[in-house]
Design an enzyme around this catalytic site. Sequence first.
Site, PDB file in Angstrom:
ATOM      1  N   THR A  16      -3.118  24.253 -32.137  1.00 58.27           N
ATOM      2  CA  THR A  16      -2.031  23.401 -32.520  1.00 58.27           C
ATOM      3  C   THR A  16      -1.329  23.985 -33.726  1.00 58.27           C
ATOM      4  O   THR A  16      -1.552  25.133 -34.083  1.00 58.27           O
ATOM      5  CB  THR A  16      -2.622  22.007 -32.830  1.00 58.27           C
ATOM      6  OG1 THR A  16      -1.571  21.109 -33.032  1.00 58.27           O
ATOM      7  CG2 THR A  16      -3.518  22.031 -34.037  1.00 58.27           C
ATOM      8  N   LYS A  48      -2.921  14.400 -34.994  1.00 58.53           N
ATOM      9  CA  LYS A  48      -3.897  15.341 -35.544  1.00 58.53           C
ATOM     10  C   LYS A  48      -3.934  15.329 -37.065  1.00 58.53           C
ATOM     11  O   LYS A  48      -4.617  16.132 -37.684  1.00 58.53           O
ATOM     12  CB  LYS A  48      -3.565  16.750 -35.052  1.00 58.53           C
ATOM     13  CG  LYS A  48      -3.507  16.846 -33.543  1.00 58.53           C
ATOM     14  CD  LYS A  48      -2.884  18.147 -33.124  1.00 58.53           C
ATOM     15  CE  LYS A  48      -2.464  18.089 -31.682  1.00 58.53           C
ATOM     16  NZ  LYS A  48      -1.695  19.261 -31.290  1.00 58.53           N
ATOM     17  N   GLY A  60      -5.950  17.038 -41.746  1.00 58.46           N
ATOM     18  CA  GLY A  60      -5.413  17.510 -40.474  1.00 58.46           C
ATOM     19  C   GLY A  60      -6.404  18.464 -39.846  1.00 58.46           C
ATOM     20  O   GLY A  60      -7.150  19.149 -40.551  1.00 58.46           O
TER      21      GLY A  60
END
Length: 186
Positions: A16, A48, A60
């Site tokens: 990500t 997230k 995160g």
Amino acid sequence: MKSKKNNILLPETHSTTVIGILRDGKAAMGSDGQVTFGNTVMKHTAKKVRKVYNDKIIAGFAGATADAFTLLQRFEEKLEAHRGNLYRSSIELAKDWRTDRYLRRLEAMLAVMDDTKVLLISGTGDVIEPDDNIVAIGSGGPYALAAARSMLKLTDLQAKEIVTQSLEIASQICIYTNSNIHIEEL
């Protein structure tokens, strides 16, 4: 390319984009919302980035979802045990992560911050405080980091605006990053 774990071939891990910035006493961290499994997008709106410890700290995560949630839970336990001390909690988590037989197999990373400090916690026992108060993790992290550094140097944008723009830029470059952005601020 595939990685090997316990003699089992696994798909290469792509994750990500998470980026956190501290500027002028303001903290902001954001992420994209894409979840991929192999070469398939499974979800577009994952969250997230979360506020923890009475909304005083932002965390995160990037990597394997179950692993990331396990680490996040352990981090929250450390914060409770150390009364919200971000640095001490991060070091204690990193020590456990490196030495615990179960935890050291986890494949994820954490970026954490409060309104004074930005840290990266890794499974190798590292707790890194970036010199420029920017932390970026995940496969799109280097793209977001480069964009954020430019904006920090060349503009007067606030932390949240830099996070937003950096994630949008990363989403245009990294195929494992989308433009469904979620941001938390302190």
